[in-house]
Design an enzyme around this catalytic site. Sequence first.
Site, PDB file in Angstrom:
ATOM      1  N   HIS A  74     -63.775 -30.174 -38.991  1.00  0.00           N
ATOM      2  CA  HIS A  74     -64.480 -28.987 -39.460  1.00  0.00           C
ATOM      3  C   HIS A  74     -63.423 -28.036 -40.017  1.00  0.00           C
ATOM      4  O   HIS A  74     -62.535 -27.592 -39.294  1.00  0.00           O
ATOM      5  CB  HIS A  74     -65.256 -28.332 -38.319  1.00  0.00           C
TER       6      HIS A  74
ATOM      7  N   GLU B 200     -62.213 -24.810 -38.254  1.00  0.00           N
ATOM      8  CA  GLU B 200     -61.634 -24.890 -36.908  1.00  0.00           C
ATOM      9  C   GLU B 200     -60.158 -25.229 -37.078  1.00  0.00           C
ATOM     10  O   GLU B 200     -59.759 -26.385 -37.100  1.00  0.00           O
ATOM     11  CB  GLU B 200     -62.397 -25.936 -36.086  1.00  0.00           C
TER      12      GLU B 200
ATOM     13  N   HIS C  92     -60.809 -29.975 -32.184  1.00  0.00           N
ATOM     14  CA  HIS C  92     -61.829 -29.052 -32.696  1.00  0.00           C
ATOM     15  C   HIS C  92     -61.557 -27.645 -32.175  1.00  0.00           C
ATOM     16  O   HIS C  92     -60.535 -27.385 -31.539  1.00  0.00           O
ATOM     17  CB  HIS C  92     -63.224 -29.509 -32.260  1.00  0.00           C
TER      18      HIS C  92
ATOM     19  N   GLU D  43     -61.792 -29.405 -27.542  1.00  0.00           N
ATOM     20  CA  GLU D  43     -62.144 -28.076 -28.044  1.00  0.00           C
ATOM     21  C   GLU D  43     -61.051 -27.126 -27.572  1.00  0.00           C
ATOM     22  O   GLU D  43     -60.929 -26.824 -26.393  1.00  0.00           O
ATOM     23  CB  GLU D  43     -63.510 -27.650 -27.508  1.00  0.00           C
TER      24      GLU D  43
END
Length: 772
Positions: A395, A398, A533, A626
């Site tokens: 993404h 990110e 991410h 994450e």
Amino acid sequence: MPGWPLAPPLLLLLLLLGPPAPPARAAPPQPGRARNTGGGTAGGTPKASGVSPRKDTTTGPPKTNGVSPTRSIAGGPPKGSDLPPWKGTTAAPPKATGVSPRKDTTTGPPKATGVPPPKVTTATPSGATTAGPPKGSTVPPGRDSATPARPGGQRDPEPAVTAAVTEGTVPRRKVVVRKKVVVRKKKSGLHDGDPYDGGWCAGQEDSGQWLQVDARRLTRFTGVITQGLNSIWTYDWVTSYKVQVSNDSRVWRPSRNGTQEAVFPANKDPETPVLNLLPSPLVGRFLRINPQSWFPNGTICLRAEVLGCPLPDPSDAHAWHPLPQPEPHLDFRHHNYKEMRKLMRRVSEECPDITRVYSIGESSRGLRLYVMEISDNPGLHEVGEPEFRYVAGMHGNEVLGRELLLNLMEFLCREFRRGNPRVVQLVTDTRIHLLPSMNPDGYETAYKLGSELAGWAMGRWTYEGIDLNHNFADLNTALWDAEDNDLVPHQFPNHYIPIPEYYTFANATVAPETRAVIAWMQRYPFVLSANLHGGELVVTYPFDMSRTYWKARELTPTPDDGVFRWLATVYATANLAMATDHRRRCHHHDFARLGNIINGADWHTVAGSMNDFSYLHTNCFEITVELSCDKFPHASELPEEWENNRESLLLFMEQVHRGIKGVVRDSDTEQGIPNAIISVDGINHDIRTASDGDYWRLLNPGEYEVTARAEGYEAATQPCRVYFENVPTPCSFRLERTRGRHGPGKSRPGPDPALRLQRLRLRRLRAQGRGQ
């Protein structure tokens, strides 16, 4: 951030959230606004109210002008107001990809930077303010925007920012956020009734309403960024506001534009961030945002971020004359495509003996997907040496993973030259591949807007509007259907599952970036990988897709669940931000009580994820990390984020040596046998040998019965023991040809039917690709 005439990037942030309101009598809905009267799932329709729900503005990627969802704060209607209850939203995939959409819940405010505690209060026109529950209130004090209070109302030992959202004079929510300054934008929640959804809403509709920030020290305020309420049920945004500052919260000084009190233009829709720089910076401890007008069919609701820098304490002489800090040895800043290429080239020139830069393909707009290889023999696969990869920037907005991988390149190069024993051993025994930007087009979009204005989703998708995390072939469904029909593994493989035929059609929506990564997976025998991410602080592991197709969340472990849990735990426990006892939640999920790891499908289902595809289509075990609550942290936060993740990045790479490894050879020729199947008794997932016959099988400590088989050979089985030391156990095989079919000197049998089908569809997929 380029082009911002602001004070230094050390910002104060505060996330203002709101839980569900106490029971109150329902107020009739306003004309033109949809009122929700019942529960349901995110993205669903409300019960019959006579008003159609609004279109979800958080769905779909930006194509041209790209109004897209951004980080938001949650809030809701005060008691007795006519605002509807909170509702969450889910982002739908922008284009049909042949796989199910992912429900994106990676939401949240950015990670803190390190300034003293601010707090936020709101008030009715009477001006009443509170910083906590009044005497006799049943509202418990909370630790932060998503963390309930400890028993007895005890707070964390390091409170930094507090906030209270009031209904009358009774606070609905108190929040504590560390370090940065003020009210941070956040995406809405996933589920209907999510108390952290949406934004702040005033108690009444008049120009006397305000939102107050207490920075707890003198601060030089420079600007305000606002958004509307993030809701699929209402249209609420402020169209203009005033700004005031104070040193004592009693006497207020307005921001002026010359001799007139400044009125700042705000929003025209719920999602687009609008920046207003103050005509002159204002110095004070408190700041108020005072809405003056709002959308006629809505009410006073907003999400906001206040920009500013704390000033030195006048009573502390050291604060005015800080000690000089050593120059950082790593390049801590945000790198666009051009600067990324420069850094990779510089590292390669600095360490030419252990590095190689290569491209695996191109993006939709022709930007190359560059990979840095770090090995003692770059460009060469060494028999017995496992191959590892990190992927970032799937993404584009990110961005922390991208910068961490660029810093990792510099770190490994310089520490290898210095003779750091740990780095020398890692580089010597492992072939490392680092892809810092899988979606360079999306990153360039986010980079141009900067940390504050990129929003929650601007740059998430590719230029063609494809979410790459939904874009890989769904192999899970085919495997589970075969298992339900008792076809695995005799008639249907439990590994190396071929790409479905529909995925190879010319009209299949497959991004060139996805095609490039699939070809990359086929080219190198990767053993272990992590996909970096942002937007949460948690490590997820496969499966990412729930087995029950209609469930949004369901624990769906792989046959290697124990190994995956170990891998996820290794990264999470070594990560300083995840491991701290007093860290705040990013959102309403309390991952800390789960050890900061979770099965991906048990968080939210994702069909067509790279993790599942990697596990089912290749030998590679892959997890998702994450990294941060903030998708686009400020450049000043990058050194701290590097310290948070450095040990995790190194330790996780070292896990590629856990388990068994060996070579499967022909007993007559002593040549390696490619594509030999390695099975472990009790684990319904096999792997295959690489082109030289070597293999690596990740396993937790224990004793295993391991079998090697290949077409045209007799199978062989032997016990292999895995020890607790992070050193692979040698477990090699010599297979004899099947008697009467393939004697010495005869041609080697061809690949099995599953491999032939796999290669046929890969060739067809590549033929449809672009930019490679």
